[in-house]
Scaffold this motif. Structure first.
Motif, PDB file in Angstrom:
ATOM      1  N   VAL A 136       0.855  -1.194   0.000  1.00 42.40           N
ATOM      2  CA  VAL A 136       0.000   0.000   0.000  1.00 42.40           C
ATOM      3  C   VAL A 136       0.888   1.239   0.000  1.00 42.40           C
ATOM      4  N   ARG A 137       1.882   1.258   0.883  1.00 44.13           N
ATOM      5  CA  ARG A 137       2.806   2.395   0.911  1.00 44.13           C
ATOM      6  C   ARG A 137       3.584   2.517  -0.389  1.00 44.13           C
ATOM      7  N   GLU A 138       4.064   1.397  -0.920  1.00 43.43           N
ATOM      8  CA  GLU A 138       4.854   1.433  -2.153  1.00 43.43           C
ATOM      9  C   GLU A 138       4.039   1.994  -3.319  1.00 43.43           C
ATOM     10  N   PHE A 139       2.762   1.652  -3.365  1.00 43.50           N
ATOM     11  CA  PHE A 139       1.885   2.179  -4.410  1.00 43.50           C
ATOM     12  C   PHE A 139       1.762   3.697  -4.299  1.00 43.50           C
ATOM     13  N   PHE A 140       1.459   4.188  -3.109  1.00 47.31           N
ATOM     14  CA  PHE A 140       1.270   5.635  -2.939  1.00 47.31           C
ATOM     15  C   PHE A 140       2.578   6.401  -3.111  1.00 47.31           C
ATOM     16  N   TYR A 141       3.694   5.788  -2.726  1.00 45.90           N
ATOM     17  CA  TYR A 141       4.993   6.417  -2.964  1.00 45.90           C
ATOM     18  C   TYR A 141       5.205   6.608  -4.470  1.00 45.90           C
ATOM     19  N   ALA A 142       4.916   5.568  -5.239  1.00 46.56           N
ATOM     20  CA  ALA A 142       5.093   5.636  -6.693  1.00 46.56           C
ATOM     21  C   ALA A 142       4.170   6.676  -7.321  1.00 46.56           C
ATOM     22  N   VAL A 143       2.921   6.731  -6.866  1.00 52.14           N
ATOM     23  CA  VAL A 143       1.964   7.723  -7.379  1.00 52.14           C
ATOM     24  C   VAL A 143       2.446   9.134  -7.070  1.00 52.14           C
ATOM     25  N   SER A 144       2.868   9.371  -5.833  1.00 51.57           N
ATOM     26  CA  SER A 144       3.261  10.721  -5.423  1.00 51.57           C
ATOM     27  C   SER A 144       4.480  11.213  -6.195  1.00 51.57           C
ATOM     28  N   TYR A 145       5.428  10.325  -6.436  1.00 52.12           N
ATOM     29  CA  TYR A 145       6.650  10.757  -7.129  1.00 52.12           C
ATOM     30  C   TYR A 145       6.462  10.875  -8.639  1.00 52.12           C
ATOM     31  N   SER A 146       5.779   9.930  -9.248  1.00 52.82           N
ATOM     32  CA  SER A 146       5.596  10.029 -10.702  1.00 52.82           C
ATOM     33  C   SER A 146       4.552  11.090 -11.055  1.00 52.82           C
ATOM     34  N   GLY A 147       3.638  11.373 -10.129  1.00 54.03           N
ATOM     35  CA  GLY A 147       2.645  12.425 -10.340  1.00 54.03           C
ATOM     36  C   GLY A 147       3.085  13.782  -9.840  1.00 54.03           C
ATOM     37  N   ALA A 148       4.268  13.856  -9.231  1.00 56.16           N
ATOM     38  CA  ALA A 148       4.834  15.111  -8.700  1.00 56.16           C
ATOM     39  C   ALA A 148       3.857  15.823  -7.779  1.00 56.16           C
ATOM     40  N   MET A 149       3.384  15.087  -6.785  1.00 61.94           N
ATOM     41  CA  MET A 149       2.441  15.660  -5.818  1.00 61.94           C
ATOM     42  C   MET A 149       2.937  15.453  -4.403  1.00 61.94           C
ATOM     43  N   ASN A 150       2.521  16.332  -3.533  1.00 65.39           N
ATOM     44  CA  ASN A 150       2.748  16.221  -2.107  1.00 65.39           C
ATOM     45  C   ASN A 150       1.546  15.463  -1.550  1.00 65.39           C
ATOM     46  N   LEU A 151       1.782  14.292  -0.963  1.00 65.59           N
ATOM     47  CA  LEU A 151       0.689  13.419  -0.542  1.00 65.59           C
ATOM     48  C   LEU A 151       0.882  12.997   0.910  1.00 65.59           C
TER      49      LEU A 151
END
Length: 196
Positions: A136-151
């Motif tokens: 779950v964390r790995e998924f959100f880490y990937a989304v936040s970095y490839s999407g360039a968002m602060n999450l």
């Protein structure tokens, strides 16, 4: 308004993933990753964010679920960024406090162009169905970095692992929905710097 849609295809030796994300959708999702619980989470994200999502992933399950879930996060983040374009007129920020039975989750998003993940969720089990909870964390880490968002994602009240994961994905959908909404009074990007 132009259709805000992101289409991404990613092919590696470990995974083959295609995604299409329509930001101004109605919550329709067609998702096949080969990981039943992960499909359920992505469909909840799309439904509660009012995004139309088509996603197909094939991965090296003879290894484990890691590459498929992480790479899906990369693809989804890229699709979000592509659909947003220059980000002119979007609200930029979104947050949501989501209850699910005994569990309470907070999600806050800033589509700042600066990737960062602040995540706090200690699952009581190692797996939910065929998905490792650490993914779950790995998924959100990937989304936040490839999407360039602060999450920021935080489980405030803990409980059942299924409820915790589902609340995280749904809260992310709700907060992202707010942040990508158009603000009619804002014609440029919402930043004093003039760009995001």
């Amino acid at each position: 308004m132009e259709e805000r849609i992101g289409r991404i295809k990613r092919v590696t030796r470990e995974t083959q993933i295609e995604a299409e994300l329509l930001l101004d959708g109605s919550g329709k999702a067609e998702v096949t990753t080969g990981i039943g619980f992960f499909d359920h989470m992505l469909m909840g994200f799309a439904r509660h964010g009012l995004f139309d999502l088509k996603l197909k992933a094939e991965g090296d399950f003879e290894v484990d679920c890691h590459h498929t879930i992480e790479d899906t996060g990369i693809v989804l983040g890229q699709a979000i960024a592509k659909a947003l374009g220059e980000k002119k007129g979007i609200r930029r920020y979104g947050s949501f406090l989501l209850p699910m039975d005994e569990t309470l989750v907070l999600c806050a998003v800033d589509l700042s162009g600066r990737p960062y993940l602040n995540y706090h969720a200690d699952f009581p089990t190692e797996r939910i169905g065929d998905m490792d909870t650490e993914m779950v964390r790995e998924f959100f880490y990937a989304v936040s970095y490839s999407g360039a968002m602060n999450l920021h994602l935080k489980v405030l009240d803990f409980g059942n692992s299924h409820h915790m994961a589902e609340a995280l994905f749904k809260a992310f959908g709700k907060a992202l929905c707010q942040s990508v909404e158009m603000e009619p009074r804002m014609k440029e990007v919402w930043s004093t710097k003039g760009s995001l």
